[in-house]
Write a protein that holds these residues in place. Sequence first.
Motif, short mmCIF file in Angstrom:
data_model
loop_
_atom_site.label_atom_id
_atom_site.label_comp_id
_atom_site.label_asym_id
_atom_site.label_seq_id
_atom_site.Cartn_x
_atom_site.Cartn_y
_atom_site.Cartn_z
N PHE A 71 4.36 15.31 -1.07
CA PHE A 71 4.27 13.86 -1.13
C PHE A 71 5.31 13.22 -0.23
O PHE A 71 6.39 13.75 -0.06
N GLU A 122 2.01 6.35 -7.10
CA GLU A 122 0.99 7.29 -7.55
C GLU A 122 1.50 8.73 -7.45
O GLU A 122 1.32 9.53 -8.38
N SER A 123 2.17 9.05 -6.36
CA SER A 123 2.74 10.39 -6.19
C SER A 123 3.79 10.67 -7.25
O SER A 123 3.81 11.76 -7.85
N ALA A 128 0.84 -1.20 0.00
CA ALA A 128 0.00 0.00 0.00
C ALA A 128 0.87 1.25 0.00
O ALA A 128 0.59 2.21 -0.74
N ASP A 129 1.94 1.24 0.80
CA ASP A 129 2.85 2.38 0.85
C ASP A 129 3.51 2.60 -0.50
O ASP A 129 3.59 3.73 -0.99
N LYS A 169 2.42 1.67 -3.43
CA LYS A 169 1.41 2.13 -4.39
C LYS A 169 1.20 3.63 -4.24
O LYS A 169 1.10 4.34 -5.24
N ASN A 170 1.14 4.10 -2.99
CA ASN A 170 0.98 5.54 -2.76
C ASN A 170 2.19 6.31 -3.30
O ASN A 170 2.03 7.36 -3.93
N ARG A 171 3.36 5.79 -3.07
CA ARG A 171 4.57 6.46 -3.56
C ARG A 171 4.59 6.49 -5.09
O ARG A 171 4.94 7.51 -5.69
#
Length: 155
Positions: A153, A99-100, A92-93, A95-97
């Motif tokens: 971010f 996306e950013s 999840a982390d 994926k967030n990175r």
Amino acid sequence: MLPGKVLIITSSGSEGDERYAKMDERKRKRMMSNRESARRSRMRKEQHIKELNNQVSYLKSSNNVIVQEMNSVRQLWSGVESENMVLRAQLADLKNRLESLEIVLSYMRGTSTSTSTSTSGCSMAICQDDPLLKPLQVSCQSMPLMASYAGMFRF
């Protein structure tokens, strides 16, 4: 036979005694045979009970081994489950990175045509700290813009 009447058997000499002696001998042999058969039956029963007790001991032992194996597998499963939870959190982390980074990259691609097309090959300081992001190369002119976005971010 009528009630109250007693039957009296009279024998005519030794012939009756021999007949009764033969009947007594047959009866005695039958009793001896029955006793021997009962003794063999008791022995078979005793042997069967011993075999059942041995089987109970074996099955209890097998059951204990299976319970120990189950406990071992439960511990392994618990470890794998916790590791899986950690990996999901990391996913999840990441994926967030990603996306950013895709947002920043799409912005950079949109502004790179309007600004100078210099590709000197320098990389961002943020990317240098992270081995996963190190291959990402950014133009030097985009660095100030990237630095302002980097604060928004978590990299």
